[in-house]
Design an enzyme around this catalytic site. Sequence first.
Site, PDB file in Angstrom:
ATOM      1  N   SER A 195      -7.101   5.765   3.587  1.00 27.10           N
ATOM      2  CA  SER A 195      -7.107   4.824   2.458  1.00 27.10           C
ATOM      3  C   SER A 195      -7.513   3.432   2.943  1.00 27.10           C
ATOM      4  CB  SER A 195      -5.721   4.736   1.825  1.00 27.10           C
ATOM      5  OG  SER A 195      -5.518   5.797   0.912  1.00 27.10           O
ATOM      6  N   ASN A 198      -2.885  19.283  -2.040  1.00 21.97           N
ATOM      7  CA  ASN A 198      -3.917  18.642  -1.232  1.00 21.97           C
ATOM      8  C   ASN A 198      -3.600  18.625   0.269  1.00 21.97           C
ATOM      9  OD1 ASN A 198      -4.639  15.607  -0.217  1.00 21.97           O
ATOM     10  ND2 ASN A 198      -6.281  16.643  -1.301  1.00 21.97           N
ATOM     11  N   LYS A 210       0.848  -1.196   0.000  1.00 23.09           N
ATOM     12  CA  LYS A 210       0.000   0.000   0.000  1.00 23.09           C
ATOM     13  C   LYS A 210       0.875   1.233   0.000  1.00 23.09           C
ATOM     14  CE  LYS A 210      -3.916   2.118   0.248  1.00 23.09           C
ATOM     15  NZ  LYS A 210      -3.445   2.793  -1.006  1.00 23.09           N
ATOM     16  N   GLY A 227      -2.865   8.111  -4.427  1.00 24.04           N
ATOM     17  CA  GLY A 227      -2.224   9.309  -4.949  1.00 24.04           C
ATOM     18  C   GLY A 227      -1.018   9.739  -4.130  1.00 24.04           C
ATOM     19  N   ASP A 228      -0.306  10.695  -4.659  1.00 23.29           N
ATOM     20  CA  ASP A 228       0.787  11.388  -3.978  1.00 23.29           C
ATOM     21  C   ASP A 228       0.967  12.674  -4.802  1.00 23.29           C
ATOM     22  OD1 ASP A 228       2.982  10.709  -1.753  1.00 23.29           O
ATOM     23  OD2 ASP A 228       4.032  11.761  -3.339  1.00 23.29           O
ATOM     24  N   THR A 231      -4.983  13.650   4.988  1.00 20.66           N
ATOM     25  CA  THR A 231      -3.563  13.826   5.316  1.00 20.66           C
ATOM     26  C   THR A 231      -3.367  15.146   6.061  1.00 20.66           C
ATOM     27  OG1 THR A 231      -3.090  12.675   3.252  1.00 20.66           O
ATOM     28  CG2 THR A 231      -1.218  13.658   4.387  1.00 20.66           C
ATOM     29  N   LYS A 237       5.175   3.821   8.402  1.00 22.45           N
ATOM     30  CA  LYS A 237       3.984   4.667   8.538  1.00 22.45           C
ATOM     31  C   LYS A 237       2.729   3.791   8.569  1.00 22.45           C
ATOM     32  CE  LYS A 237       3.716   7.957   5.464  1.00 22.45           C
ATOM     33  NZ  LYS A 237       3.358   8.826   4.315  1.00 22.45           N
ATOM     34  N   LYS A 241       5.519   2.037  -2.898  1.00 18.37           N
ATOM     35  CA  LYS A 241       5.390   3.350  -3.525  1.00 18.37           C
ATOM     36  C   LYS A 241       5.667   3.190  -5.005  1.00 18.37           C
ATOM     37  CE  LYS A 241       4.414   7.487  -1.989  1.00 18.37           C
ATOM     38  NZ  LYS A 241       3.799   7.904  -0.720  1.00 18.37           N
TER      39      LYS A 241
END
Length: 447
Positions: free
Chosen positions: A379, A243, A92, A167-168, A212, A116, A128
Site C-alpha cells: 500500500s 485474498n 494508514k 481493504g481488510d 499480503t 506493523k 483501522k
Amino acid sequence: MTNEARIGRIYEQVVRRNPGEAEFHQAVKEVIDTLEPVLVKHPEYAEHKIIERICEPERQIIFRVPWQDDAGEVQINRGFRVQFNSVLGPYKGGLRFHPSVYLGIVKFLGFEQIFKNALTGMPIGGAKGGSDFDPKGRSDGEVMRFCQSFMTELHRHLGEFTDVPAGDIGVGAREIGYLFGQYKRMTNRYESGVLTGKHPKWGGSLVRRESTGYGTVYFVDEMLKARGQSIEGQTCIVSGSGNVAIYAMEKLQRMRGHVVACSDSNGVIHHERGIDLELVKRLKEVERRRIADYAEFHRDATYLPGGSIWNIRCDIALPCATQNELDEAAARTLVANGCVAVAEGANMPTTPAAVRVFQEAGIAFGPGKAANAGGVATSALEMQQNASRDTWSFEHTEERLQQIMGGIHRHCHEAAAEFGSPGNYVLGANIVGFRRVAEAMLAFGVI
Ligand code: GLU
C-alpha cells in the site's frame, strides 16, 4: 516502581478505560508484555509515558451509516475509524466490513497496525476502520449504496496526507472503487493517494492484491532459511480462502510447497492431491461462492463442515482467516503432528496460549505484525507511485516487496537476539516497531 509493575499498571488502566473490548486488551497485552527489556535500556520511554500515550488513540470517529436495500427498506449500520498514531506518517490501515465489527475489534486492529506499519520502514502511521455491515449476500447496488453513505461521512477525516484507508475482511477492489468514487465526488479532487488497494486500471498498484499472502510466504521462507530449511516439498495448510489465503497458497505452490487444505467460516476443504487454486479463485473471487462447492468439482477432495483445519497433518500452517482462530488445543495438535513453522497471514489469529505452545516447542512462529506486513507495505508502494504519478511493473513491485519482507525478518531476528530471546519473532517484532514509534514520539515532545 519496577518496569514489570509499571507495565502491569498500564495494562490495568487500559482494561479500565476500555471496558468490554477484549480483543483490544489482548492486543495491548501481547505487545507491552514484551517491552520490559526496552524500558531497561531506555528509561526515557517510561519517563515520557510513551507506552501510556501509544495505548490511547489520537482520535476515534464513530458514525451512523444509513442506506437503502434493494427492497427499499432503510438499513442502519455503524461506521468506525480509529486514528491511532501518526508520528511516522499519515494514518494508514484497512477498513473491515463484517457483522462482528465493534469498537474493540477496530481498536485491536488499529493498535497492531501502528507497529506493523513501523516495521515496514515506510512513512505510515497506524489506523483501522470499518463497519458492522455484512456484505455477504448483498447485491452490487446495495454494497455501492452502503459504501457511498459510509464515505459521505468519513471523507472529511481523510486525505493523502491525513489518513489513507485500504481493504481488510469484506473490503476489496470493488468496495475501494465505490469508496473512491464517492470521495472524489464529495471533495472534487482526484486524490489517488487517499485510498490504497485501488484497481490497477485506475491508480492501484500491481502486486497489491497478492502482497499480503506473498509477503507472508516470503517471511516463512526467511524463517526456514535461518534454520537451514526450505518450503520445497513441505506439506502446507492455509486457513481461509479470501485474498490473503489465496495468494499465500499461490506463492507456496510456486515455491514448491504442497498445499493440501484451505477453509472458510463454514468448513474445511482437504485435498491430499493438492489444492486446485484456479478453482478456489473462480469460486471465491469471481462467483463469490462458499468453499464447500469445491468438492462438487473434485470427487477426491473432502469437505468437513464446521471442521478444524488444524487437525490436518502439515509441516507449515498459515492462519489467514481471522482473529483467535487457532487456540491452544489446535496448537498442541499441530506440534504433535510435526509442524515446523506457523506464520500469521491474518491479524492476531493465534491466541496467546497457542503462541506459548509454539514457542515452548521451539517451532518458527511469525507474528502477524511482521509476517503479514507485506500488504500494507505494498500500500505504501502504491502511495509512492500515486505521489509520483508513476506506475511500476509487476516484477519491480514484487522485488521491492520481497526486499521489504527480508528486511523485516532481519530486523526482528536481530532484535530478538539483542534482547536475549533469539528466534523469538514476537518479541523482535514488537521491540523494533515500538522503538521506531517511541523515538519519533520523543522527538515531537508531549503531543
Ligand atoms: N488490512 C491490511 C492490514 O491488516 C492492509 C492495510 C493497508 O493496506 O492499509 O495490514
